[in-house]
Every structure is written in C-alpha cells, then in structure tokens.
Scaffold this active site. Structure first.
Site, PDB file in Angstrom:
ATOM      1  N   THR A 138      -0.276 -22.977  19.287  1.00 56.49           N
ATOM      2  CA  THR A 138      -1.727 -23.084  19.372  1.00 56.49           C
ATOM      3  C   THR A 138      -2.281 -22.344  18.606  1.00 56.49           C
ATOM      4  OG1 THR A 138      -3.207 -22.609  21.551  1.00 56.49           O
ATOM      5  CG2 THR A 138      -0.645 -21.303  21.177  1.00 56.49           C
ATOM      6  N   THR A 158       0.842  -1.166  -0.062  1.00 52.39           N
ATOM      7  CA  THR A 158       0.161   0.052  -0.227  1.00 52.39           C
ATOM      8  C   THR A 158       0.622   0.898  -0.031  1.00 52.39           C
ATOM      9  OG1 THR A 158      -1.483  -1.057   1.647  1.00 52.39           O
ATOM     10  CG2 THR A 158      -2.049   1.375   1.237  1.00 52.39           C
ATOM     11  N   THR A 161       1.172  -4.779   4.203  1.00 50.42           N
ATOM     12  CA  THR A 161       1.339  -4.641   4.901  1.00 50.42           C
ATOM     13  C   THR A 161       0.810  -6.600   5.845  1.00 50.42           C
ATOM     14  OG1 THR A 161      -0.579  -3.892   5.376  1.00 50.42           O
ATOM     15  CG2 THR A 161       1.249  -2.423   6.592  1.00 50.42           C
ATOM     16  N   ASP A 162       0.285  -7.236   4.375  1.00 48.60           N
ATOM     17  CA  ASP A 162      -0.386  -8.720   4.560  1.00 48.60           C
ATOM     18  C   ASP A 162       0.557  -9.620   5.279  1.00 48.60           C
ATOM     19  OD1 ASP A 162      -2.597  -6.961   3.888  1.00 48.60           O
ATOM     20  OD2 ASP A 162      -2.839  -7.707   1.711  1.00 48.60           O
TER      21      ASP A 162
HETATM   22  N1  ASP Z   1      -2.454  -5.775   0.074  1.00 52.27           N
HETATM   23  C1  ASP Z   1      -1.410  -4.993   0.851  1.00 52.27           C
HETATM   24  C2  ASP Z   1      -0.650  -5.086   0.657  1.00 52.27           C
HETATM   25  O1  ASP Z   1      -0.158  -6.232   1.940  1.00 52.27           O
HETATM   26  C3  ASP Z   1      -1.750  -4.326   2.010  1.00 52.27           C
HETATM   27  C4  ASP Z   1      -0.872  -3.393   2.687  1.00 52.27           C
HETATM   28  O2  ASP Z   1       0.745  -2.806   1.717  1.00 52.27           O
HETATM   29  O3  ASP Z   1      -0.985  -2.698   3.881  1.00 52.27           O
HETATM   30  O4  ASP Z   1       0.411  -5.248   0.096  1.00 52.27           O
END
Ligand code: ASP
Length: 340
Positions: free
Chosen positions: A275, A13, A89-90
């Site tokens: 877990t 992102t 972030t994913d």
């Molecule tokens: N879909 C994006 C990614 O992981 C989400 C992000 O960067 O926040 O590339």
C-alpha cells in the site's frame, strides 16, 4: 566484561565534509574525522574500525555494496560481540532491511546509524547517534546479547531495521517505524522494550549473498496512462513487480489495468501488492477494487514497507524461488518485517 565492537563505515553525511568551492557535501577520510569524537575512547568497549574502500553517498548503494557488507560481517561475525554500521540516511532502510534478510540465524546486535549533519559540525547529531549505537551493540545480559537482530538507531530511538522508512530529510528525527513499536529508547537509561525484540534464532549463522534484481515498482495514481502497466508487464527481463496500490490494496478497475494483471499472471511474473499508505495493511477483497488480487492469487504484502518489500523480493528471487513457494515465503515473517 569489555565487549568487542566492529564499527563499519560505508559512507553518508556522518563522515562527509563540505567542499568549499561548490558548497556540496562529499565523503571524507573517516579515520581523520574520528578525531572529532574523542569521547569514543571513553566507551568501555574495544572498538575496531573497518572503512569501506571508497565511502559513498548512500544513493550510490548497489548490490555489490550489500555483498561487500555481507562479506565483512561473515568474516568478522565470531570475532565481535556487536556491530555498528555507519551508513547514509537516504537508503539506510534499504540496506538495513537487506541485511535483515541476508544475515540468517543472526544472534548478535547489528545496529545501523548515521546522521543528518556531518560529525565535524558543531550542531551535529552524529555523536549521540554513534555513541549510543555502540552502547546498544554492546548490551549483554548474563553473557548473552540482548539484541539479536538488525536495528536502526537514530535520534534517541531504536527501531527494527526492516520496519523503518526515512521520513524526514531535515529533522534529526529522520525515521519512523509506522507498523511496529520501537525496540528501545535512550534517555538517562538505555531503554530496551524486550517484548518487541526478536527471539534469538535456532539456526546457524549464515550470510546469504544470492540476490536478484529483475524487479520493479509500479505506483498507481489517478489519471495515470492506462497502458503503462502493460508495458512493464511485457518487459521480458522483469521477474517481479511490486504494485504500490491505494489504501488497503485498491486499484483502478478499468479493463486495461485488469487485462495487464491477467497477462502478468500468464507470463509468470511475481506480483506483490503493497500500500501507498505509510501505516496499515493490505486486505484483498475488502473493497471491490482489490478483488482481482484475490482472484489472481498474487502475493499480499500486508503492512510491509516498500524498502523491506523490494529487498525481500530481491533476496527470495535470489534463491530461485518462484510461484507458490515464493508467495508462501514472502507472506511469512522472515525477520519480523511483516504482520500477517
Ligand atoms: N545523501 C546522504 C546519504 O545518504 C544523506 C545522509 O547521509 O544523511 O549518503
């Protein structure tokens, strides 16, 4: 002294723009986007930028991308004082965990960051995340790096990468480190909690790029079809199975499940027990419903995250480790990922 920082942009992102016809976000030319943060020029560090040939949404990250990243770090390790990796972030916790295993003998800061809003948007969190990550990557004392490990910096907090998990798809505070304290916090000052940092390694720096992916994750849930575990276990291609169990390592005690686990052992599959709880430890035999694991002598994941468990298993299987040796290595702390 001015520090030399390599900024690597893999995608995510942070560098995306909105496609107006569809309203969806897609990767864009990061060099062009850097004009949105002229502040970067004010940082007292020499920053070089390496942009992935084809920046990606991190849902597309694959083994080859980890190897590419490993190659970039291997070729630039001695030329730079610190590294900042921009990543979606994913799956950032997966990539950053993987780097914590691949980069052996690491004695420099490697800081992953990204953002929840693109860098070009008015309310973006990208600027703070990026600028402070560069500061953390430049942090030296007596000409020695303060941080000698792979971290994630996000929304004012610095974490050990292989202890993190993505926790929110919408809050700026996207990560948690449920089983390990944060390594730093940025406020008016750049805080570092030195007691929690890894000590610099004594071994030479080396990037281990042998990875194996014949693994899968099996999640238990009440009411699940009892034959599915047997099906996974019978898959000839699979070398390792991570079991996401309940609480401190408990599973259903029906005969089909137990039979499937015995079969897995006979077939020489590596079984790792973690877990489903975000916080806490696996403890074989605490309840009757986890005794089977003690009897079978499978691998205990203790408090490891699912991201660290999968990447650690891919890394260890990539070294052709099996059985007792694999169990010993998995249950040991390789780069601060487990409390056993
Ligand atoms: N879909 C994006 C990614 O992981 C989400 C992000 O960067 O926040 O590339």
């Amino acid at each position: 002294m001015k520090r030399k920082i390599l900024l690597i942009y893999t995608g995510g992102t942070i560098g995306m723009i909105k496609e107006y016809s569809t309203g969806t976000l897609k990767p864009f030319d990061f060099n062009a986007l850097l004009k949105h943060i002229p502040e970067i020029k004010l940082i007292d560090a020499d920053i070089d930028i390496n942009v992935f040939e084809k920046p990606i949404d991190s849902s597309d990250i694959d083994i080859l991308d980890w190897i590419t990243l490993g190659n970039i770090l291997e070729n630039s390790y001695f030329k730079y004082d610190g590294f900042v990796i921009l990543h979606g972030t994913d799956t950032m916790s997966y990539t950053a965990s993987m780097m914590s295993f691949m980069l052996q003998g690491l004695k420099k800061p490697v800081v992953f960051t990204g953002s929840q809003l693109p860098i070009g948007e008015l309310r973006t969190d990208a600027k703070e995340n990026l600028i402070t990550s560069i500061y953390y990557a430049s942090l030296y004392e007596n000409d020695k790096p303060v941080i000698n490990e792979v971290c994630i910096y996000f929304e004012y907090k610095l974490y050990r990468a292989n202890r993190t998990t993505k926790f929110s798809a919408e809050h700026f505070d996207a990560y948690i480190s449920p089983n390990y304290p944060k390594l730093g916090e940025s406020g008016v000052n750049l805080g570092v909690f030195k007691e929690y940092l890894l000590k610099p390694s004594h071994t030479d720096f080396k990037v281990n790029k042998n990875l194996a992916n014949k693994i899968d994750i099996f999640t238990f849930f009440p009411g699940k079809n009892k034959y599915l575990l047997d099906r996974m276990v019978s898959d000839n291609d699979l070398e390792g199975i991570i079991l996401r169990t309940f609480g401190s390592g408990n599973i259903p005690s029906d005969k089909e499940t137990l039979r499937a686990l015995h079969k897995a052992k006979e077939l020489g599959k590596e079984i790792i027990v973690i877990t489903q709880c975000v916080r806490g430890n696996v403890n074989f035999g605490k309840y009757h419903n986890s005794l089977i694991f003690k009897d079978l002598g499978v691998i205990c994941g203790y408090d490891i995250t699912v991201e660290a468990a999968t990447t650690k298993l891919m890394h260890l299987l990539g070294q052709n480790l099996k059985g007792k040796i694999l169990k010993k290595q998995f249950e040991e702390n390789l780069s601060g990922e487990i409390t056993n």
